[in-house]
Design a protein around this motif. Structure first.
Motif, PDB file in Angstrom:
ATOM      1  N   LYS A  80       0.825  -1.209   0.000  1.00 22.72           N
ATOM      2  CA  LYS A  80       0.000   0.000   0.000  1.00 22.72           C
ATOM      3  C   LYS A  80       0.863   1.265   0.000  1.00 22.72           C
ATOM      4  CE  LYS A  80      -4.126  -2.009   2.109  1.00 22.72           C
ATOM      5  NZ  LYS A  80      -4.998  -2.081   3.290  1.00 22.72           N
ATOM      6  N   ASP A 103       2.461   1.640  -3.422  1.00 22.43           N
ATOM      7  CA  ASP A 103       1.404   2.080  -4.326  1.00 22.43           C
ATOM      8  C   ASP A 103       1.201   3.587  -4.208  1.00 22.43           C
ATOM      9  OD1 ASP A 103      -0.808   1.801  -6.142  1.00 22.43           O
ATOM     10  OD2 ASP A 103      -2.164   1.866  -4.427  1.00 22.43           O
ATOM     11  N   ARG A 104       1.233   4.088  -2.979  1.00 16.33           N
ATOM     12  CA  ARG A 104       1.080   5.542  -2.766  1.00 16.33           C
ATOM     13  C   ARG A 104       2.256   6.319  -3.356  1.00 16.33           C
ATOM     14  NH1 ARG A 104      -0.482   3.956   2.484  1.00 16.33           N
ATOM     15  NH2 ARG A 104       1.529   4.639   3.317  1.00 16.33           N
ATOM     16  N   GLN A 141      -4.408   2.048  -6.009  1.00 15.55           N
ATOM     17  CA  GLN A 141      -4.706   3.273  -6.752  1.00 15.55           C
ATOM     18  C   GLN A 141      -4.056   3.276  -8.146  1.00 15.55           C
ATOM     19  OE1 GLN A 141      -3.098   6.235  -4.008  1.00 15.55           O
ATOM     20  NE2 GLN A 141      -1.257   6.468  -5.256  1.00 15.55           N
ATOM     21  N   ASN A 142      -2.937   2.559  -8.285  1.00 18.96           N
ATOM     22  CA  ASN A 142      -2.257   2.490  -9.576  1.00 18.96           C
ATOM     23  C   ASN A 142      -2.676   1.244 -10.345  1.00 18.96           C
ATOM     24  OD1 ASN A 142      -0.120   4.699  -9.845  1.00 18.96           O
ATOM     25  ND2 ASN A 142       0.338   3.917  -7.801  1.00 18.96           N
TER      26      ASN A 142
END
Length: 255
Positions: free
Chosen positions: A161, A164-165, A202-203
């Motif tokens: 996570k 990903d951010r 998110q990606n």
């Protein structure tokens, strides 16, 4: 939006990213390979900057790097070759390489020149997240480049996570903790890829390492937005024939 973001907003599945080594098979092959890959159906190009000690690369890509270095490829030569790129194509282009030669070149200068010749993003597997957050990330963002982190089946949910951010463009899901080009049992990685899918990151996610043909590409695409092919394409370029016919024949067997 960046070219990479624009690609994923337009095409959300079966995205094909093909890796090629800059300066291979010949020093001046780089642009021809990129344009031929695009004409043959690739959506995204991952261009490897050859390095003498490529930790994440298997023997096929290592051999192509050695040949490219012998051909005279360097970061300076590559940027010179890419100066005419955007007059000929708008396909998203990522540079993949290692920190040592980039630091020797000058990290800020490297990012600046990469952006100027039309590069869209970077993959630097040996850039740790701490150094990215505290030292290099701002330089990359200031140049307007996307940065793609790699995750593996052993990466914890919390770390996935976070990476990903920190990533932009897409997240590179390594199919197993091994070097590129190794045989993979995709039944074994299915749970890992399903876990990533369930996380609703998110990606977009592209799967790499072990993708080599239509079967493995199709399997990866069931769980992710697309996949990355590297060693299998380099092997195809080793065969007798010209770049255009070898590339077209190879991608016809994948798509």
């Amino acid at each position: 939006m960046s070219r990479i973001e624009t690609l994923f907003s337009r095409k959300k599945e079966r995205v094909l990213n093909v890796y090629c080594t800059a300066g291979y098979p010949e020093l001046n092959s780089t642009l021809e390979v990129i344009l031929t890959l695009e004409a043959s159906g690739a959506d995204l190009i991952e261009l490897g900057m050859p390095y003498s000690d490529p930790l994440a690369d298997g023997p096929v890509i290592q051999a192509s790097s050695t040949k490219a270095l012998q051909n005279g490829m360097s970061i300076a030569v590559l940027f010179e070759q890419l100066k005419g790129l955007r007059a000929k194509t708008q396909i998203p282009l990522i540079l993949m390489g290692y920190m040592n030669p980039v630091i020797q070149y000058g990290f800020q200068q490297f990012c600046k020149e990469a952006a100027e010749v039309g590069v869209d993003g970077l993959i630097l597997p040996d850039l740790p997240e701490y150094e990215y957050e505290t030292m290099y990330g701002e330089i990359i963002k200031k140049a307007g480049l996307d940065f793609i982190f790699l995750i593996t089946p052993e990466t914890s949910t919390e770390r996935i996570k976070k990476l990903d951010r920190l990533s932009s463009g897409f997240l590179y899901a390594v199919s197993s903790s091994a070097t590129t080009g190794n045989e993979k049992d995709f039944d074994q990685v299915a749970k890992y890829l399903q876990r990533l899918k369930d996380m609703q990151l998110q990606n977009p996610v592209l799967v790499g390492f072990g993708i080599k043909d239509k079967t493995t590409f199709d399997t990866a695409c069931r769980y992710a937005n697309g996949a990355i092919i590297g060693s299998a394409y380099i092997k195809a370029l080793e065969q007798p024939g010209d770049i255009q016919s070898l590339t077209q024949q190879f991608l016809n067997q994948v798509l």
